[in-house]
Design a protein around this motif. Structure first.
Motif, PDB file in Angstrom:
ATOM      1  N   UNK A   1       0.834  -1.204   0.000  1.00 17.77           N
ATOM      2  CA  UNK A   1       0.000   0.000   0.000  1.00 17.77           C
ATOM      3  C   UNK A   1       0.866   1.250   0.000  1.00 17.77           C
ATOM      4  N   UNK A   2       1.988   1.230   0.708  1.00 11.65           N
ATOM      5  CA  UNK A   2       2.923   2.350   0.666  1.00 11.65           C
ATOM      6  C   UNK A   2       3.358   2.630  -0.773  1.00 11.65           C
ATOM      7  N   UNK A   3       3.732   1.573  -1.477  1.00 11.16           N
ATOM      8  CA  UNK A   3       4.194   1.734  -2.856  1.00 11.16           C
ATOM      9  C   UNK A   3       3.090   2.290  -3.741  1.00 11.16           C
TER      10      UNK A   3
ATOM     11  N   UNK B   1       6.898  -4.314  -7.838  1.00  7.10           N
ATOM     12  CA  UNK B   1       7.377  -3.903  -9.165  1.00  7.10           C
ATOM     13  C   UNK B   1       6.316  -4.162 -10.231  1.00  7.10           C
ATOM     14  N   UNK B   2       5.627  -5.278 -10.116  1.00 12.05           N
ATOM     15  CA  UNK B   2       4.575  -5.605 -11.087  1.00 12.05           C
ATOM     16  C   UNK B   2       3.335  -4.739 -10.895  1.00 12.05           C
ATOM     17  N   UNK B   3       3.098  -4.291  -9.675  1.00  9.14           N
ATOM     18  CA  UNK B   3       1.845  -3.601  -9.367  1.00  9.14           C
ATOM     19  C   UNK B   3       1.873  -2.093  -9.620  1.00  9.14           C
ATOM     20  N   UNK B   4       3.042  -1.450  -9.478  1.00  8.36           N
ATOM     21  CA  UNK B   4       3.084   0.006  -9.595  1.00  8.36           C
ATOM     22  C   UNK B   4       3.578   0.424 -10.975  1.00  8.36           C
ATOM     23  N   UNK B   5       3.148   1.613 -11.398  1.00 12.95           N
ATOM     24  CA  UNK B   5       3.459   2.090 -12.745  1.00 12.95           C
ATOM     25  C   UNK B   5       4.768   2.865 -12.815  1.00 12.95           C
ATOM     26  N   UNK B   6       5.459   3.004 -11.672  1.00 14.95           N
ATOM     27  CA  UNK B   6       6.724   3.733 -11.662  1.00 14.95           C
ATOM     28  C   UNK B   6       7.867   2.756 -11.403  1.00 14.95           C
TER      29      UNK B   6
END
Length: 275
Positions: free
Chosen positions: A170-172, A197-202
């Motif tokens: 959730x932090x990410x 890494x797979x979940x966030x767009x940055x």
């Protein structure tokens, strides 16, 4: 190298665009000569608040000041031409709220030429990250083990194990949604780093995380082996400069005591030889 002359360095948006592509390479730097050595090889160089422990012998990063970050930021900027410069916001310079963070981030960027700032914290820093990015300050986030908070984290322990994994995820998510262009993930289980890494767009920048992160960062003194008695598990030593340096100093000391140095080739004659 002045900030105005650094025309080839990538921008934060360029680093963000590297998500899912070629791995992003980064190291810390605190001095001009070290910045010059790594400039051609790194996508961005981080002036980390680790400078307090690495160069100044302080017991933690919490004792690092704005003046120290500005001084070392200027030194590193002089050594860079191709790599982007990112600078850490020191402890106490942003935690009070967005307005304080804006003042200090603007000062750091203005006085060092840094392209972006990095600050520690996840969900609780999302409002500050959004405030900064809305006002033109590119922010790199930092979650997992956050060294400025080791006192409340119980020391330099792995973060995100077991039930804590969901909170770190959730932090990410929140720092990414707040506008951070990248996020450092420190000392977390590899499987969790891969999920984030797979979940966030940055881009995710790992340090003690996973080879599956979008990039990696290390403290340069650690990977060069300048410390002979300290080696975190997540550091690969690419040289042993501490041991080599100590041996060189011992050889120098022996030569001086034996009057073998300086030798005739290291001294000057009374008169300049004729042509």
């Amino acid at each position: 190298m002045s900030a105005t002359a650094r025309k080839t360095a990538p921008l934060p948006s360029d680093i963000r665009a590297m998500k899912g592509g070629a791995p992003i390479v980064s190291l810390t730097a605190y001095t001009t000569p070290m910045a010059q050595i790594m400039d051609a090889h790194c996508d961005f160089v981080l002036v980390g608040d680790s400078v307090g422990m690495v160069l100044h012998g302080l017991p933690s990063t919490t004792l690092v000041t704005m003046d120290m970050m500005i001084m070392h930021g200027r030194a590193v900027a002089r050594g860079l031409d191709k790599a982007m410069l990112v600078i850490d916001m020191p402890f106490g310079s942003y935690e009070e709220g967005p307005a304080q963070a804006m003042r200090n981030a603007a000062q750091l960027m203005r006085e060092t030429g840094a392209a972006a700032v990095k600050l520690e914290g996840g969900a609780h820093m999302a409002e500050t990250i959004a405030f900064l990015t809305a006002r033109g300050v590119p922010v790199m986030a930092h979650i997992g083990l956050t060294p400025q908070s080791v006192g409340t984290l119980g020391g330099y322990k792995v973060q995100g194990r077991g039930a804590a994994a969901s909170a770190l995820s959730e932090d990410a998510r929140m720092v990414a949604e707040a506008g951070a262009f990248a996020v450092v993930i420190e000392k977390v289980p590899a499987s969790l780093a891969d999920r984030i890494t797979a979940d966030v767009a940055i881009p995710t920048i790992g340090i003690g995380a996973s080879p599956g992160c979008d990039g990696q960062v290390l403290v340069v003194d650690d990977m060069l082996g300048l410390f002979t008695a300290f080696k975190p598990k997540f550091v690969k030593r690419y040289a042993t400069l501490g041991t080599d340096g100590e041996a060189a100093i011992a050889a120098y000391a022996a030569d001086v005591r034996a009057r073998a140095f300086p030798a005739p080739e290291h001294t000057f004659a009374d008169e300049t030889p004729s042509a």
